[in-house]
Design an enzyme around this catalytic site. Structure first.
Site, short mmCIF file in Angstrom:
data_model
loop_
_atom_site.label_atom_id
_atom_site.label_comp_id
_atom_site.label_asym_id
_atom_site.label_seq_id
_atom_site.Cartn_x
_atom_site.Cartn_y
_atom_site.Cartn_z
N TYR A 78 -11.32 -2.52 13.67
CA TYR A 78 -10.68 -2.59 12.34
C TYR A 78 -10.12 -3.99 12.10
O TYR A 78 -10.38 -4.63 11.08
CB TYR A 78 -9.57 -1.53 12.23
CG TYR A 78 -8.60 -1.83 11.12
CD1 TYR A 78 -8.96 -1.64 9.79
CD2 TYR A 78 -7.31 -2.32 11.40
CE1 TYR A 78 -8.07 -1.95 8.77
CE2 TYR A 78 -6.42 -2.61 10.39
CZ TYR A 78 -6.80 -2.43 9.07
OH TYR A 78 -5.93 -2.74 8.08
N ASN A 106 -1.69 8.59 11.44
CA ASN A 106 -1.64 7.62 12.54
C ASN A 106 -0.37 6.77 12.43
O ASN A 106 0.16 6.32 13.42
CB ASN A 106 -2.83 6.66 12.46
CG ASN A 106 -4.14 7.39 12.63
OD1 ASN A 106 -4.32 8.13 13.57
ND2 ASN A 106 -5.06 7.18 11.69
N SER A 114 -4.51 -8.05 6.49
CA SER A 114 -3.49 -7.30 7.23
C SER A 114 -2.87 -8.20 8.29
O SER A 114 -3.54 -9.11 8.82
CB SER A 114 -4.17 -6.11 7.91
OG SER A 114 -3.36 -5.58 8.92
N GLY A 141 -2.39 -1.18 22.79
CA GLY A 141 -2.66 -2.12 21.69
C GLY A 141 -1.46 -2.41 20.82
O GLY A 141 -1.52 -3.31 19.96
N ASP A 142 -0.35 -1.67 20.99
CA ASP A 142 0.84 -1.94 20.17
C ASP A 142 1.59 -3.16 20.67
O ASP A 142 1.72 -3.36 21.88
CB ASP A 142 1.81 -0.74 20.22
CG ASP A 142 1.49 0.32 19.20
OD1 ASP A 142 0.55 0.12 18.41
OD2 ASP A 142 2.18 1.36 19.19
N LYS A 151 -11.12 -7.29 9.36
CA LYS A 151 -10.22 -8.07 8.49
C LYS A 151 -10.35 -9.55 8.80
O LYS A 151 -10.45 -10.39 7.89
CB LYS A 151 -8.77 -7.61 8.66
CG LYS A 151 -8.49 -6.19 8.17
CD LYS A 151 -8.64 -6.07 6.67
CE LYS A 151 -8.39 -4.67 6.15
NZ LYS A 151 -8.77 -4.48 4.75
N1 UFG Z 1 4.89 4.77 16.19
C1 UFG Z 1 5.44 5.81 16.91
N2 UFG Z 1 4.94 7.07 16.73
C2 UFG Z 1 3.93 7.33 15.86
C3 UFG Z 1 3.37 6.27 15.12
C4 UFG Z 1 3.87 4.99 15.31
O1 UFG Z 1 6.35 5.60 17.70
O2 UFG Z 1 3.52 8.50 15.74
C5 UFG Z 1 5.45 3.41 16.32
C6 UFG Z 1 4.45 2.37 16.82
O3 UFG Z 1 4.42 2.34 18.21
C7 UFG Z 1 5.00 1.11 16.19
C8 UFG Z 1 5.61 1.58 14.86
O4 UFG Z 1 5.85 2.98 15.06
O5 UFG Z 1 6.02 0.56 16.96
C9 UFG Z 1 4.70 1.39 13.67
O6 UFG Z 1 3.43 1.99 13.93
P1 UFG Z 1 2.35 2.23 12.78
O7 UFG Z 1 1.20 2.96 13.39
O8 UFG Z 1 3.00 2.84 11.60
O9 UFG Z 1 1.94 0.75 12.35
P2 UFG Z 1 1.31 -0.44 13.23
O10 UFG Z 1 2.34 -1.52 13.24
O11 UFG Z 1 0.81 0.03 14.52
O12 UFG Z 1 0.03 -0.79 12.38
C10 UFG Z 1 0.13 -1.19 11.04
C11 UFG Z 1 -1.08 -0.69 10.25
C12 UFG Z 1 -2.34 -1.34 10.74
C13 UFG Z 1 -2.19 -2.80 10.72
C14 UFG Z 1 -0.95 -3.24 11.44
C15 UFG Z 1 -0.74 -4.70 11.20
O13 UFG Z 1 -1.22 0.70 10.40
O14 UFG Z 1 -3.40 -1.00 9.88
O15 UFG Z 1 0.19 -2.56 10.96
O16 UFG Z 1 0.31 -5.22 11.88
F1 UFG Z 1 -3.26 -3.37 11.28
#
Ligand code: UFG
Length: 345
Positions: A148, A197, A124, A293-294, A152
């Site tokens: 998580y 999520n 990932s 963490g974002d 990885k």
């Molecule tokens: N977001 C929102 N609202 C939500 C969910 C997400 O605004 O309800 C935003 C997040 O802040 C982010 C974007 O949408 O900016 C994408 O979020 P996701 O949760 O869809 O994905 P992530 O980038 O946080 O995480 C994903 C996978 C992880 C992996 C990661 C690797 O879910 O398993 O990419 O970069 F580790």
């Protein structure tokens, strides 16, 4: 000769099963169905018109796994099985280490015992932590933000150690960016348990009225409109990336990591407006605090995969939204609906 697919009933696994069957590979699936449904595999068979063996086994059971290698002539393994929710991994880290790391070690032990040394591993982009720069290339610094991500990263390192110890292995580490979309038939797709999520299943559940509104996590990032930017990739493109990686590793030895992304980033608001345009459904949203963490921005440099695997993503954001929406609207309760219907019969 068959390809073993662990976690084949999951979101990316099921689409990869379709891609392999369409390319005329024989496949065998092992899945413990802890976060997936056998129905997904039945639909893979329906889409492709092909059948394959399915073992409802847990990789933690070494004896069961050996049975799979005894009963089938396995040539290579694509390893998807594992737990994948970031928040949950913080709450129950030991389950993540057990399910993700221990099971991978057991899988490799069994592969070694049966002299099967071709492995495609589902990694990932999380291994880049909060990236220092974008686009992210494979030689960027690696670090993990949560258990998580650590699983990885640790598995990547374990596999590198394994290759160092025995250079007859051939391993591809596929680092996915943000997989969304679904098979164009609308028959298979992402089926999260409980409240999603990730953003796309959340958006589609708002669109069908199951959830009230999307919470946008922060609008004060240094991005085009202040919301987080990600490299969304169509799951069917991703599935083809596995096929290309498989073909590459079967003819050589070594260990290589590949980014699978489009190389383009879109903000949360861009994703919402594209989805609204495609579906004709308004997505109510509210800006809330940043999610801890974002990162602000994350998008791939996918040039290594293009150069070495001959793979590049073909589908754009509009197609990703259209296919996610088709899957969700045809299956408002995911694979659950069918279970309910069965109970009525
Ligand atoms: N977001 C929102 N609202 C939500 C969910 C997400 O605004 O309800 C935003 C997040 O802040 C982010 C974007 O949408 O900016 C994408 O979020 P996701 O949760 O869809 O994905 P992530 O980038 O946080 O995480 C994903 C996978 C992880 C992996 C990661 C690797 O879910 O398993 O990419 O970069 F580790």
């Amino acid at each position: 000769m068959a390809i073993l697919i662990t976690g084949g009933a999951g979101f990316i696994g099921s689409h990869t099963c379709v891609a392999l069957l369409e390319a005329d590979y024989d496949i065998v699936v092992v899945d413990n169905f802890s976060n997936s449904e056998p129905e997904a595999l039945r639909r893979v068979m329906e889409i492709t018109g092909k059948s394959f063996k399915v073992y409802a086994f847990d990789l933690l059971n070494e004896k069961d796994l050996e049975t799979v290698f005894i009963e089938n002539h396995i040539e290579a393994v694509i390893h998807f099985a594992g737990l994948k929710a970031v928040g949950e991994s913080v709450a129950i880290p030991l389950s993540y280490y057990q399910n993700n790391i221990t099971s991978t070690v057991i899988l490799c032990e069994v592969m070694k015992k049966f002299n099967v040394k071709n492995l495609v591993f589902s990694s990932s982009a999380t291994v880049y932590g909060i990236p220092e720069q974008n686009p992210i290339s494979e030689d960027a610094n690696l670090w993990a933000m949560n258990p998580y991500g650590r699983t990885k990263l640790m598995i990547e390192e374990i596999l590198r150690d394994l290759y160092q110890s025995d250079q007859s292995w051939s391993i591809a580490l596929l680092r996915y960016f943000n997989p969304i979309g679904a098979h164009e038939s609308g028959m298979i797709g992402e089926n999260p348990q409980g409240t999603p999520n990730n953003i796309m299943p959340y958006v589609t559940q708002v669109a069908i009225g199951k959830l009230r509104e999307l919470k946008v996590f922060g609008n004060n990032y240094p991005t085009i409109d202040g919301t987080g930017v990600r490299d969304y990739i169509h799951v069917v493109d991703l599935a083809h990336g596995h096929l290309m990686a498989l073909e590459k590793i079967c003819g050589q030895t070594g260990i290589e990591a590949y980014n699978l992304g489009t190389g383009k980033g879109y903000s949360v608001l861009e994703l919402i407006s594209t989805f609204e345009k495609i579906s004709g459904v308004k997505i109510p949203y509210r800006i809330v605090e940043r999610r801890p963490g974002d990162s602000a921005v994350s998008f791939a440099d996918p040039s290594k995969a293009e150069r070495e695997l001959g793979w590049a993503a073909k589908k754009g954001l509009a197609e990703m939204c259209a296919d996610s929406w088709r899957w969700q609207s045809k299956n408002p309760k995911g694979y659950e609906e069918l279970k309910g219907m069965k109970a009525l019969l």
